[in-house]
Design an enzyme around this catalytic site. Structure first.
Site, PDB file in Angstrom:
ATOM      1  N   GLY A 164       0.899  -1.303   0.177  1.00 24.75           N
ATOM      2  CA  GLY A 164      -0.102  -0.024   0.246  1.00 24.75           C
ATOM      3  C   GLY A 164       0.735   1.188  -0.038  1.00 24.75           C
ATOM      4  CG  ASP A 165       3.200   4.484   1.628  1.00 20.15           C
ATOM      5  OD1 ASP A 165       3.683   4.995   0.374  1.00 20.15           O
ATOM      6  OD2 ASP A 165       3.520   5.335   2.597  1.00 20.15           O
TER       7      ASP A 165
END
Length: 242
Positions: A164-165
Site C-alpha cells: 500500500g505504500d
C-alpha cells in the site's frame, strides 16, 4: 526527549526517552528508541491508526512486521506502540552507495511479498473502487483528477496482497547482507492490483536514487521485457488523492 501522553499511556511509557523520526510522509508523529516505535495521531485524521494495527495483526506470522505492543486513545489522539524491527530503512541504508544491488533487492522482495501472502479470507479491500469511494465527497477532493481517474481506470485488477505504500522509508534492510528483513507503515495494506505497489516503488526509487534504476527494480520483480506503463501512471496519480 520526553513526550506528553494521555494519563493512562503516561503511566506505562512516560519515562522512556524517544527520538523523533523525520523521514517519510506519515500523517502521524513518529518516535523511536532501540526497542519501540511510537505513532501519535490526531483522531480527526482521515486514516485511523487502528487500520495499521489491524493489518499488522493479520500479517503476523505471514511476513516480518512489528509486534503490536499497545494501542490507546484519548479525547484528541491515538497512540500506537510497536516493536522496532532490527535493520535500517532503505532510504538511509549504506547500500544506497550500491544502488543497483539495493534496487534489485527491493524488486525481488516485493515480488516475494506479493507471491507469499494468500489473499483468501483477506478482510482489507484496497482496490480502485474502494479508494475512489473514499476520495469522493471529501471537502478537499480534487474533482478533476477523480474524473480523470474514473475515465481511465484499468478494466481489470490483478489482485494480490499489497503493501500500500511500498516506498524506501517503509522497507527495512539488513545492513550486512543488503536484504529486506521487514516492512513498516502498513495502514493502507490490503487487496489491490500489484501495480499499486510497483508504481509507488518506482516513484520512490526515482526520488531517492535518481531516474536510472527503474528497469533494475522491474527486473528484480520479474518483469524483464514488458510492463504496464498505463497502470503505473494511473496508480501514481491515484496516490495523490490519498
Amino acid at each position: 526527549m520526553k513526550i506528553k501522553f494521555s494519563q493512562k499511556f503516561e503511566c506505562h511509557y512516560g519515562n522512556i526517552d524517544w527520538e523523533p523520526v523525520t523521514i517519510g510522509e506519515s500523517g502521524a508523529q513518529v518516535y523511536r528508541n532501540d526497542t519501540f516505535v511510537l505513532k501519535i495521531q490526531r483522531i480527526t485524521k482521515r486514516q485511523s491508526l487502528l487500520q495499521e494495527k489491524s493489518r499488522i495483526e493479520w500479517l503476523k506470522g505471514k511476513i516480518s512486521v512489528p509486534d503490536i505492543i499497545d494501542y490507546q486513545v484519548d479525547e484528541t489522539f491515538e497512540y500506537l506502540l510497536m516493536s522496532r524491527l532490527h535493520g535500517i530503512d532503505a532510504a538511509q541504508t549504506k547500500w544506497k552507495n550500491d544502488p543497483i544491488r539495493l534496487v534489485h533487492q527491493l524488486g525481488s522482495a516485493l515480488r516475494q511479498f506479493h507471491d507469499k501472502i494468500d489473499i483468501k479470507n483477506c478482510p482489507f479491500d484496497e482496490g480502485i473502487n474502494q479508494k475512489l469511494k473514499e476520495c469522493l465527497g471529501r471537502e478537499d477532493a480534487n474533482d478533476q483528477l477523480i474524473a480523470e481517474l474514473l475515465a481511465n481506470a484499468p478494466q481489470e485488477e490483478e489482485l494480490v496482497f499489497t503493501h500500500g505504500d511500498y516506498c524506501l522509508p517503509n522497507i527495512i534492510i539488513d545492513e550486512e547482507q543488503c536484504c529486506v528483513v521487514g516492512f513498516v507503515d502498513l495502514g493502507r495494506a490490503g487487496m489491490a492490483d500489484r501495480y499499486n505497489d510497483i508504481a509507488l516503488a518506482l516513484r520512490s526509487i526515482q526520488y531517492n536514487l535518481g531516474n536510472d534504476y527503474s528497469h533494475i527494480f522491474l527486473e528484480g520483480y520479474g518483469l524483464f521485457s514488458s510492463w504496464d506503463e498505463k497502470k503505473i501512471d494511473f496508480y501514481q496519480k491515484l496516490d495523490q488523492l490519498l
